[in-house]
Design a protein around this motif. Sequence first.
Motif, PDB file in Angstrom:
ATOM      1  N   ASN A 116      -4.779  -8.790 -15.024  1.00 18.95           N
ATOM      2  CA  ASN A 116      -4.040  -8.897 -16.123  1.00 18.95           C
ATOM      3  C   ASN A 116      -4.057  -7.374 -17.022  1.00 18.95           C
ATOM      4  N   ALA A 117      -5.147  -6.783 -17.225  1.00 19.20           N
ATOM      5  CA  ALA A 117      -5.419  -5.737 -17.701  1.00 19.20           C
ATOM      6  C   ALA A 117      -4.578  -4.442 -17.045  1.00 19.20           C
ATOM      7  N   SER A 118      -4.439  -4.478 -15.873  1.00 18.03           N
ATOM      8  CA  SER A 118      -3.749  -3.699 -14.876  1.00 18.03           C
ATOM      9  C   SER A 118      -2.310  -3.588 -15.145  1.00 18.03           C
ATOM     10  N   ASN A 156       1.053  -9.434  -6.777  1.00 14.64           N
ATOM     11  CA  ASN A 156       2.295  -8.763  -6.243  1.00 14.64           C
ATOM     12  C   ASN A 156       3.549  -9.495  -6.599  1.00 14.64           C
ATOM     13  N   ASN A 157       3.397 -10.762  -6.695  1.00 16.67           N
ATOM     14  CA  ASN A 157       4.729 -11.689  -6.950  1.00 16.67           C
ATOM     15  C   ASN A 157       5.007 -11.815  -8.298  1.00 16.67           C
ATOM     16  N   VAL A 158       4.183 -11.378  -9.424  1.00 14.68           N
ATOM     17  CA  VAL A 158       4.394 -11.680 -10.655  1.00 14.68           C
ATOM     18  C   VAL A 158       4.425 -10.356 -11.424  1.00 14.68           C
ATOM     19  N   LYS A 159       4.412  -9.337 -10.730  1.00 15.82           N
ATOM     20  CA  LYS A 159       4.426  -8.065 -11.422  1.00 15.82           C
ATOM     21  C   LYS A 159       5.753  -7.635 -11.843  1.00 15.82           C
ATOM     22  N   PHE A 166      -0.983  -4.019  -5.745  1.00 14.68           N
ATOM     23  CA  PHE A 166      -2.369  -4.694  -5.434  1.00 14.68           C
ATOM     24  C   PHE A 166      -2.484  -4.780  -3.836  1.00 14.68           C
ATOM     25  N   SER A 167      -3.721  -4.318  -3.561  1.00 11.18           N
ATOM     26  CA  SER A 167      -4.123  -4.708  -2.039  1.00 11.18           C
ATOM     27  C   SER A 167      -5.562  -4.965  -2.121  1.00 11.18           C
ATOM     28  N   VAL A 168      -6.143  -5.440  -0.966  1.00 10.60           N
ATOM     29  CA  VAL A 168      -7.424  -5.797  -0.718  1.00 10.60           C
ATOM     30  C   VAL A 168      -8.156  -5.171   0.613  1.00 10.60           C
ATOM     31  N   GLU A 220      -4.164   4.966  -0.861  1.00  8.44           N
ATOM     32  CA  GLU A 220      -2.982   5.695  -0.380  1.00  8.44           C
ATOM     33  C   GLU A 220      -1.783   5.240   0.319  1.00  8.44           C
ATOM     34  N   ASN A 221      -1.919   4.256   1.016  1.00 10.77           N
ATOM     35  CA  ASN A 221      -1.024   3.770   1.920  1.00 10.77           C
ATOM     36  C   ASN A 221      -0.429   2.287   1.779  1.00 10.77           C
ATOM     37  N   SER A 222      -1.194   1.835   0.886  1.00 13.03           N
ATOM     38  CA  SER A 222      -0.737   0.196   0.574  1.00 13.03           C
ATOM     39  C   SER A 222       0.591   0.127   0.190  1.00 13.03           C
ATOM     40  N   TRP A 223       1.303  -0.864   0.687  1.00 16.95           N
ATOM     41  CA  TRP A 223       2.728  -1.281   0.311  1.00 16.95           C
ATOM     42  C   TRP A 223       2.507  -2.394  -0.993  1.00 16.95           C
ATOM     43  N   GLY A 224       1.531  -2.834  -1.158  1.00 17.92           N
ATOM     44  CA  GLY A 224       1.307  -4.047  -1.999  1.00 17.92           C
ATOM     45  C   GLY A 224       1.277  -5.532  -1.231  1.00 17.92           C
ATOM     46  N   GLY A 225       0.066  -6.072  -1.137  1.00 16.18           N
ATOM     47  CA  GLY A 225      -0.076  -7.195  -0.673  1.00 16.18           C
ATOM     48  C   GLY A 225      -0.667  -7.499   0.646  1.00 16.18           C
TER      49      GLY A 225
END
Length: 338
Positions: A116-118, A156-159, A166-168, A220-225
């Motif tokens: 949320n803060a992000s 990534n779905n609610v942004k 966001f990635s993990v 550097e490389n994430s597309w999100g998710g």
Amino acid sequence: MSYLSDKSILITGGTGSLGKALTKHLLTHHPEIKKLIILSRDEQKQFLMEQEFSESVYPQMRYFIGDVRDYERLKRAFKGVDYVIHAAAMKHVHIAEYNPEECIRTNVDGAQNVINASLETGVQRVVALSTDKACAPINLYGATKLTSDKLFIAANNVKGWNPIRFSVVRYGNVMGSNGSVIPFFLNKKKEGVLPITDPSMTRFNISLQGGVDMVMHALENSWGGELFVPKIPSYRITDVAEAIGPECQKPVIGIRPGEKVHEEMITASDSYNTYDLGEYFVLLPTKTRWSLEEFVQVHNANKVPEGFNYNSASNEEWETVESLRELIKEHVDPNFEV
């Protein structure tokens, strides 16, 4: 020009083993960053870290006392920050079992606060750290980290219009990290006794630098998710004990509450959404906000076989007693001798 040029980076839980390793890596390889903010709730650890990475020597450094449980404090800390690396967590399995509410407040509520803060402050990318214990969890720590993973992926779905990603990253035991088995055994060696929980126990093994490299790759490389998983070797707990104290007694004491004999990082159920990227595996969400076909083409990704799983007991790559001794000397204790 580096993608980190003139960027501000914040690390939650930045005084931990990985946070310090990331700090050293960023200051060494990306001195052009604008700011590197260490956020943690332990003033003593910040005081000690500041001796090593002082603002007078490294003008990019900032130290910020705060807790991921405190949303308003996070919002203040995240203002002007481009990238967030979320490393803060309660991570000791048996402590989490005894203090479940505290674990949930830090690992689940804290994760949602970071998200949320992000979203509220213009952060561009967030990389959250996971653990092998989040895969098919049997303990509370693993369950909270799985929940955290799901929260970050779903963010990534609610942004909406926000371009944030966001990635993990998920990996196994970090060699030499605070509270891990190797420093524990090195200390217990002085007593001549290395307690073994279960003689057949196995674990994945990654160096601190390997963990750093994964985070930097995702940043550097994430597309999100994406949920990134490294290809790393396993070790047998008995080989760790033999590598450190061949002359020591090794009584079997039984596994602790919530502990697994073997760890997994990808289950057979995950295989339907898992791709091999060469250096890493990646678990993708069932529905992506970008073209899966384009992702596969750009990364030369190959879908893993149906039913594939990645387990520390059935791993194809293993550390030996000798390789463990070399790694301990290289990554944990340069003065280590058997």
